[in-house]
Design a protein around this motif. Structure first.
Motif, short mmCIF file in Angstrom:
data_model
loop_
_atom_site.label_atom_id
_atom_site.label_comp_id
_atom_site.label_asym_id
_atom_site.label_seq_id
_atom_site.Cartn_x
_atom_site.Cartn_y
_atom_site.Cartn_z
N GLY A 1 0.71 50.44 -3.31
CA GLY A 1 1.94 49.76 -2.66
C GLY A 1 1.86 49.83 -1.16
N CYS A 2 0.85 50.57 -0.49
CA CYS A 2 1.07 50.76 0.98
C CYS A 2 0.97 49.54 1.60
N GLY A 3 1.83 49.29 2.64
CA GLY A 3 1.93 48.09 3.53
C GLY A 3 2.68 46.82 2.80
N LEU B 1 -6.43 52.39 -1.23
CA LEU B 1 -5.16 52.44 -0.43
C LEU B 1 -4.64 54.02 -0.61
N CYS B 2 -4.11 54.22 0.53
CA CYS B 2 -3.50 55.74 0.77
C CYS B 2 -2.31 56.13 -0.53
N GLU B 3 -1.80 55.03 -0.91
CA GLU B 3 -0.81 55.09 -1.73
C GLU B 3 -0.50 53.75 -2.37
N GLU C 1 -10.40 55.71 3.86
CA GLU C 1 -9.69 55.07 5.02
C GLU C 1 -8.66 54.07 4.45
N CYS C 2 -7.47 54.08 4.29
CA CYS C 2 -6.71 52.92 3.86
C CYS C 2 -6.83 51.63 4.22
N ALA C 3 -7.17 50.81 3.32
CA ALA C 3 -7.41 49.34 3.88
C ALA C 3 -6.44 48.63 4.44
N ARG C 4 -5.20 49.28 4.35
CA ARG C 4 -4.01 48.48 4.80
C ARG C 4 -3.40 49.28 6.17
N CYS C 5 -3.30 50.73 6.12
CA CYS C 5 -2.63 51.27 7.36
C CYS C 5 -3.76 52.26 7.95
N LEU C 6 -5.14 52.15 7.57
CA LEU C 6 -6.22 52.95 8.26
C LEU C 6 -6.04 54.30 8.07
#
Ligand SMILES: [Zn+2]
Length: 165
Positions: free
Chosen positions: A126-128, A122-124, A67-72
């Motif tokens: 630089g996400c968020g 992170l999903c990608e 799960e992305c730490a920024r956008c979940l």
């Protein structure tokens, strides 16, 4: 099947080891709730005798549900160790434990795979992060900004309503 290597077979030359370790066999514990290790660890290895050691070489691969730490947002992260190697001593203080003539290789695969887990998934890249664009292509940036401001957002939703009518 846990990964056991009969070390006597190495006397005849290198041994190919290829297969999968299930999550149950791995007993992989993730310390991060954003990372779930519920898929098998794939291995494609060669084991050979190197003096008083067993040399393991090959590749390890495991898919993680993250799960992305920024956008979940959920995403899949592949841990890949294409040039993995490990030296297991058969003598001396550090020597590995043998069960009769077999060594359980599972812990060694587990440890290095675990160390390769993402620490901050992170999903990608630089996400968020705040876009650092200046001038020129400013228009999309403005719209995104407006929607996060309550006053502006109501203007936009009014426009949306107009469009619907
Ligand atoms: Zn994200």
């Amino acid at each position: 099947m846990p990964l056991f290597l009969n070390i006597e077979t190495l006397a005849n030359g290198p041994v190919e080891l290829k297969g999968q370790l299930s999550p149950e066999e791995l007993e992989m514990e993730t310390l991060d709730e954003l990372v779930e290790a519920n898929e098998p660890l794939g291995y494609d290895l060669t084991a050979e005798r190197a003096g008083d050691n067993i040399l393991l070489r090959g590749s390890l691969r495991m898919r993680l549900q993250c799960e992305c730490a920024r956008c979940l947002r959920p995403f899949v992260h592949c841990v890949e160790l294409p040039d993995w190697s490990c030296l297991l001593p058969l003598a001396g203080e550090e020597k590995i434990e043998l069960i009769n003539v077999s060594a359980d290789l599972t812990p060694y695969l587990r440890e290095d795979t675990f160390l390769a887990f993402p620490q901050h998934p992170l999903c990608e890249a630089g996400c968020g992060e705040t876009p650092k664009r200046t001038g020129g292509d400013g228009k999309p940036l403005k719209i995104r900004k407006a929607s996060s401001e309550p006053g502006e957002a109501s203007v936009w939703s009014k426009l949306d309503n107009l469009n619907l009518e």
